[in-house]
Design an enzyme around this catalytic site. Structure first.
Site, PDB file in Angstrom:
ATOM      1  N   GLU A 168      31.441  49.535  46.913  1.00  0.00           N
ATOM      2  CA  GLU A 168      31.254  50.756  46.133  1.00  0.00           C
ATOM      3  C   GLU A 168      30.027  51.531  46.582  1.00  0.00           C
ATOM      4  OE1 GLU A 168      31.869  47.772  44.816  1.00  0.00           O
ATOM      5  OE2 GLU A 168      33.921  48.093  44.119  1.00  0.00           O
ATOM      6  N   HIS A 189      38.070  45.750  32.894  1.00  0.00           N
ATOM      7  CA  HIS A 189      38.943  46.875  33.220  1.00  0.00           C
ATOM      8  C   HIS A 189      39.086  47.767  31.995  1.00  0.00           C
ATOM      9  CE1 HIS A 189      39.892  43.697  36.085  1.00  0.00           C
ATOM     10  NE2 HIS A 189      40.199  44.655  36.937  1.00  0.00           N
TER      11      HIS A 189
HETATM   12  C1  LIG Z   1      33.041  45.212  42.521  1.00  0.00           C
HETATM   13  C2  LIG Z   1      34.530  45.223  42.426  1.00  0.00           C
HETATM   14  N1  LIG Z   1      35.218  46.190  43.041  1.00  0.00           N
HETATM   15  C3  LIG Z   1      36.562  46.240  42.957  1.00  0.00           C
HETATM   16  C4  LIG Z   1      37.254  45.288  42.255  1.00  0.00           C
HETATM   17  C5  LIG Z   1      38.781  45.345  42.139  1.00  0.00           C
HETATM   18  N2  LIG Z   1      39.340  44.206  42.906  1.00  0.00           N
HETATM   19  C6  LIG Z   1      39.706  43.065  42.303  1.00  0.00           C
HETATM   20  S1  LIG Z   1      40.165  41.889  43.416  1.00  0.00           S
HETATM   21  C7  LIG Z   1      39.904  42.926  44.728  1.00  0.00           C
HETATM   22  C8  LIG Z   1      40.149  42.437  46.123  1.00  0.00           C
HETATM   23  C9  LIG Z   1      39.294  41.244  46.467  1.00  0.00           C
HETATM   24  O1  LIG Z   1      39.595  40.802  47.760  1.00  0.00           O
HETATM   25  P1  LIG Z   1      38.907  39.504  48.361  1.00  0.00           P
HETATM   26  O2  LIG Z   1      37.428  39.592  48.193  1.00  0.00           O
HETATM   27  O3  LIG Z   1      39.415  39.296  49.725  1.00  0.00           O
HETATM   28  O4  LIG Z   1      39.403  38.332  47.396  1.00  0.00           O
HETATM   29  P2  LIG Z   1      40.918  37.869  47.180  1.00  0.00           P
HETATM   30  O5  LIG Z   1      41.394  38.515  45.911  1.00  0.00           O
HETATM   31  O6  LIG Z   1      41.702  38.284  48.373  1.00  0.00           O
HETATM   32  O7  LIG Z   1      40.827  36.393  47.047  1.00  0.00           O
HETATM   33  C10 LIG Z   1      39.467  44.177  44.278  1.00  0.00           C
HETATM   34  C11 LIG Z   1      39.161  45.326  45.151  1.00  0.00           C
HETATM   35  C12 LIG Z   1      36.493  44.303  41.623  1.00  0.00           C
HETATM   36  N3  LIG Z   1      37.087  43.328  40.906  1.00  0.00           N
HETATM   37  N4  LIG Z   1      35.148  44.284  41.725  1.00  0.00           N
END
Ligand SMILES: Cc1ncc(C[n+]2csc(CCOP(=O)(O)OP(=O)(O)O)c2C)c(N)n1
Ligand SMILES: Cc1ncc(C[n+]2csc(CCOP(=O)(O)OP(=O)(O)O)c2C)c(N)n1
Ligand SMILES: [Mg+2]
Ligand SMILES: [Mg+2]
Lengths: 334, 351, 351, 334
Positions: free
Chosen positions: B53, B121
């Site tokens: 972000e 959320h």
């Molecule tokens: C700071 C933040 N930004 C955006 C989100 C929305 N979000 C939830 S899971 C995700 C993807 C996460 O990907 P990764 O770090 O690869 O973990 P994975 O879910 O693939 O295990 C996003 C963008 C969030 N939870 N927190």
């Protein structure tokens, strides 16, 4: 396999248990028994060994655990009950992790040093610094373990965790795990990152680092053992990049449907168990049925449990509830 | 009638084809997903950013400095709180450079509860955001407003924070966007990405007219004599619902005002209404300590004190760390129609 | 008499020797500097962190989870705005874990204008901070309060945000800290680090008594009948000065209340005073849109409406992106004694 | 020296000019003519060559400049007037960079793409991503240049800038400069970091990186030329770690007194100019006197200039001033 038959059977049992639980949670979501699902189907081959090797307990003699939301397998291995996870899924008052406040797989277990699993990606990479500092001062063999996803490594906290853990002569005993399933929500890792291993980023800070296949039980177990031995003894950080699968996609928000073409660590492990004649198809089926049954019964029970009372929104904000009661909403009984 | 997600999408399409927008970006904003709420499906210049972000807001600011008119998305307001310093920077860049560096950019971000989003959320953002300087801040409550306000935000030469009441993204308005097809199903087939493989899909955009909405203008959703209810976003519908019930049940005539722009806000519309009715309730769902609604109330108390016939009231979210997931928790945390009814009734009865 | 920086230092010393504090840390907090305002000179467990505010707050939270009672410093409030998400996390950890994880920690941070700090060493933080949940928030205006509130903050089982009015750090109070030497010069030689090489220096700490101040209690600085002025931090002195002038020049009797704790705040003291005087001015230097003072005013309007004899007023910082460096800009941006006098006079004259 | 005699004389002239200006600013601060000083005494040997090699102009055909607060030498080389810097020091209304709002050496020059120099450490590392994206799309030879300090590399934005600039097939033309004076305010770099070169962190992202002695004019000039040639042509990022000196300590807050034991790039360069018989002691003295004089006269002039009017606090918040006027403080004339 570098470990005993019994251990292999135990690992298989827990992997299947974790998978069955996640599949039950998905079904609950699809049938309206839980608002949201996110979980760890596809990461069991790594997370069960991890759970086995954790020094489990409360306080600085034991490991502090800052986990990602895909670690049900680790938690089941530590000893949580299926039914409690289902309570969180159905957000009943008896949910022991958040009292019906938080999404499923967002654990918090004080007695085992399991710090709140958080929704904001990578904040645990900042928090882990503090238990790392405390572990360094305390000495002994307890370490801090933190897990984040591959996409999350783009957040600044990932670099913060590496920087703080590698200060010369002030290194922190932190095992930093990146579970790489090659995706953020929908965004491929390759689209938004350079094409170098994540482990390189640890090496830039002089941190011991390795990349492993987390879908392979034996490789995972050995790599975790090695990394932990290093961190526990040398009191220095270690970065472990772990390739895993995302078998039902990101979450219920993306449908939670089976994804073709991903490696399934359970299938791989079962092949090996069969080849080694440790277990056979019948055994596999039995394990599955056992946990299928357990999960169904747990759901039945949970569906009868009450939801939290409205007033509890003001509970546990402060140690003394009175401190939170200014101001008090007009619609709420006191 | 278009839903709000479609309305935003159509505005962004006009943005990229007619208003010089070259980047619509953020986490999962590009193909194949087109945003977790589908607001950027089919936008040609939409792209996926790293999960960062701070990088997103920094990138938007840099693009603005380079004259590019970016529209950046933060996926949920819950995840914007690590960028407040950068938002402040966007808002002070023109000022501290003595007017040299304009910052024309839009940040859009879904806010609020109502989708069982649990503690991360469901956050509101207007109270922290309105405390920052140098930004215009808008929040639509209907697809038409979402469309018009987005176009005006893009055209505005200042940073604009575009708050999206996420629970309304699937809602359809009563007013049509000028030019949209009669049948909403037709619109769906034109601009909604198909399930499955989208690599060959191309949207067909209706020809729409920019309503040229002024930022800073409130809307009177419902005229009334007895009490003014000042609100915005998701709460507009709950307030209108409450007003209708109060009319039926108590014959109370409620004026409902949708602010639409939170800064600079329409003080004239607010003061005029309060001077007419003598009673006011400000409603929003952000937590109630140091709440934006308290600013509006303060201005009213200062400027309309002698018109007030009863203590002005705020109805806002309970001052708790988040909206809990279980339904009783969510209901207890943010204003519901019945609470609005009770509060308005109380204010009307006081003298 | 000790100045405020010394008072904080002495409280931290008691913290590390008697209250289990093991880490006082932040940027330049350890030797040789002992903090940019010298608040941590001579503290044995003080250490320098990397230049990373997110790491600092994260580290403090982790230390708290490990039961370590940390005191972390952010060098200026101007640089805390990239950590708001983490502050929210500290504030929700106990709650979301259903009471399992207590978070006992203190964050201290200098706030406010008055030292020609220009746009990035003059920010206030109370409006954003009070909007967050799960934190106690204190702000001393005298060395004695600085001492007592720091000790109470350290002992409190919740996260406590300790705001330091930076312009007061060199000011000495009228009340002595129980146990401090008669002669302030003696204290200086005991606990101020020498210029030049400090590697061999050791402070000599006076034996002091913890006043056991309750968090959440306001202080009546000046009793009065005609109007209540509710304030805190640096503005306390300006308000007292204004009150004295108003007494002399207009024979107006002003009650000045120093809140000291911004959350949970002392509503009883506030309401009692306003019910007595019927008139109120809330004064602070944070910018005036969605300002913490507006929350206090809102509570007063709701709870004391029928005691009010004039519109309650807020006097706060102008809604600008920062405090400009040139003197005329700073003076125009934050309340000055003369503006307080004018505002109080106006409120007293209104009827 | 890899460049002409004339250029060497020019560089020397600008270095001395920058130093004299900084010393004038320090004197102003000590005599109460400016509230605060922070600046670049000790970084001239690098920043003058940098200024010379910048593609100067407005818009994407030219370089975008996201600078640190120690770059007066770069700005003087670009062509700013001493007197304008002194105006900012004395915060008069005529200060062209901030209208009396900001600290000295916090430049903003739109016509040369000099973006506001900011106080919060490393935020420029986030902002530079955006001009980098614009430069990538625009093509040509314009690049984005960003400078930060060594301590600042601990902030997450440093990693963000590296990550965003190195996305595979989407690399950004960003020259990322770290001026390493081995200190934060009082904190030694070595106390809070690992003991690996900062340049390694670039390499972890596959970014071309180098470490150089910024107190040496020739080395600096050559390194900047090389790095710029790479970024301009390949449209890829480059990380340049530059060792510099901090001759008057951190700022006026730490006393702004001469620090013993630091290398002085001007002294080093003058040795070389003398050895090469390009300039001699007399020439050095003349240059110094010239700028001493210019700075004194500038101060005299500036002291007569008016301060900004109170009402300007509401100017330039929005494009249209009316948008800022809600609410209006009771003490201010409209
Ligand atoms: C700071 C933040 N930004 C955006 C989100 C929305 N979000 C939830 S899971 C995700 C993807 C996460 O990907 P990764 O770090 O690869 O973990 P994975 O879910 O693939 O295990 C996003 C963008 C969030 N939870 N927190
Ligand atoms: C985000 C932020 N935190 C803290 C400060 C206070 N501060 C000003 S300069 C400085 C040290 C910077 O060190 P470095 O990055 O090495 O740059 P240098 O001043 O040495 O050139 C600090 C901590 C700040 N300006 N911004
Ligand atoms: Mg992933
Ligand atoms: Mg430095």
């Amino acid at each position: 396999m570098p470990f005993s038959k019994e251990k292999q059977i135990k690992i298989h049992d827990l992997m299947v248990k974790a998978r069955l639980l996640e599949e039950r949670l998905i079904k609950m979501n699809k049938s309206g028994l839980g608002f949201f699902w996110i979980g760890g189907a596809g990461e069991e081959a790594f997370h069960v060994p991890l759970g086995m090797l954790i020094k489990k307990g409360e306080g600085l003699d034991y490991d502090f655990l800052h986990f990602h939301y895909r670690q049900s397998a680790t938690l089941l291995t530590l000893g949580v009950e299926m039914i409690d996870v289902i309570r969180q899924m159905h957000n009943t008052a008896a949910d022991p992790y958040s009292g019906g406040r938080n999404f499923v797989n967002h654990f918090a277990v004080k007695k085992w040093n399991v710090v709140n699993v958080t929704s904001p990606i990578e904040v645990q990479l900042a928090t882990c610094i503090g238990t790392g500092v405390a572990h360094r001062r305390h000495g002994g063999e307890g370490i801090t373990i933190v897990t984040g996803g591959d996409a999350g490594t783009a957040e600044g906290e990932f670099a913060s965790a590496l920087g703080w853990a590698s200060r010369k002569d002030r290194e922190l005993p932190i095992l930093n795990i990146v579970t790489d399933n090659r995706y953020g929500i929908s965004t491929p890792f390759a689209e938004v990152h350079c094409d170098r291993p994540i482990a390189e980023r640890g090496r830039a800070f002089g941190i011991e680092s390795a990349t492993i296949n987390g879908n392979d039980v034996a490789e995972s177990y050995a790599a975790i053992e090695k990394a932990m031995a290093y961190v526990r003894k040398k009191r220095k950080p270690y970065l472990l990049e772990v390739k895993v699968s995302r078998l039902y996609g990101h979450s219920s928000a993306s449908g939670a449907n089976w994804v073709e073409g991903e490696v399934d660590g359970i299938v791989e492990f079962e092949k090996k168990l069969k080849n080694a004649k440790i277990l056979g198809e019948d055994d596999f089926k039995k394990v599955r049925e056992k946990y299928e049954q357990e999960s169904i019964e747990a759901v039945k029970k949970v569906l009868k449990e009450p939801k939290p009372k409205p007033e509890v929104i003001f509970e546990h904000i402060f140690a003394d509830r009175k401190d939170a009661e200014i101001p008090w909403p007009p619609w709420l009984k006191k | 009638m278009a839903n709000m997600a479609q309305a935003i999408r159509m505005a962004l399409h006009i943005g990229e084809t007619e208003l010089g927008v070259k980047d619509v970006f953020g986490e999962d904003v590009g193909p194949p997903l087109g945003g977790v709420f589908t607001c950027t499906q089919g936008i040609k210049c939409a792209w996926n950013s790293p999960l960062d972000e701070r990088g997103i807001i920094g990138c938007a600011l840099g693009l603005a400095l380079a004259g590019q008119r970016p529209v950046a998305e933060i996926q949920f307001a819950d995840y914007i709180f690590n960028t407040i310093d950068l938002l402040k920077l966007c808002g002070n860049t023109r000022w501290v450079s003595n007017g040299q560096w304009p910052v024309q950019m839009v940040v859009m971000v879904p806010v609020g509860a109502g989708i069982h989003g649990s503690i991360y959320h469901s956050h509101s953002f207007e109270s922290v955001m309105t405390h920052l300087q140098g930004w215009k801040i808008v929040i639509p409550s209907t697809p038409l407003d979402a469309f018009g306000l987005m176009l005006s935000a893009i055209k505005d030469p200042n940073p604009v924070m575009y708050l999206i009441p996420k629970a309304l993204l699937r809602s359809r308005g009563e007013e049509k966007i000028p030019g949209e097809p009669e049948d909403p199903k037709e619109l769906n087939t034109m601009i909604d990405a198909p399930l499955g493989d989208r690599s060959k899909w191309k949207p067909v955009w209706p020809k729409l007219k920019d309503p040229n909405m002024l930022l800073g203008k409130a809307k009177i959703c419902l005229g009334g004599r007895d009490v003014s209810v000042i609100t915005y976003g998701r709460m507009v519908f709950k307030c209108v619902e409450a007003a209708q019930k109060l009319k039926e049940q108590d014959n109370i005539s409620v004026e409902v005002i949708d602010l639409r722009t939170l800064f600079p806000y329409d003080q004239e519309a607010i003061f005029d209404s309060v001077k007419k009715t003598g009673r006011v309730v400000v409603v929003n769902e952000d937590t109630e300590v140091t709440n934006y609604g308290e600013h509006i109330l303060r201005r009213i108390t200062e400027d309309c004190f002698y018109s007030l016939e009863a203590p002005p009231a705020l109805l806002a979210g309970a001052n708790v760390p988040g909206v809990g997931l279980a339904e009783p928790l969510e209901e207890a945390s943010v204003p519901q129609t019945s609470y609005i009814i009770d509060t308005v009734r109380r204010v009307v009865k006081q003298s």
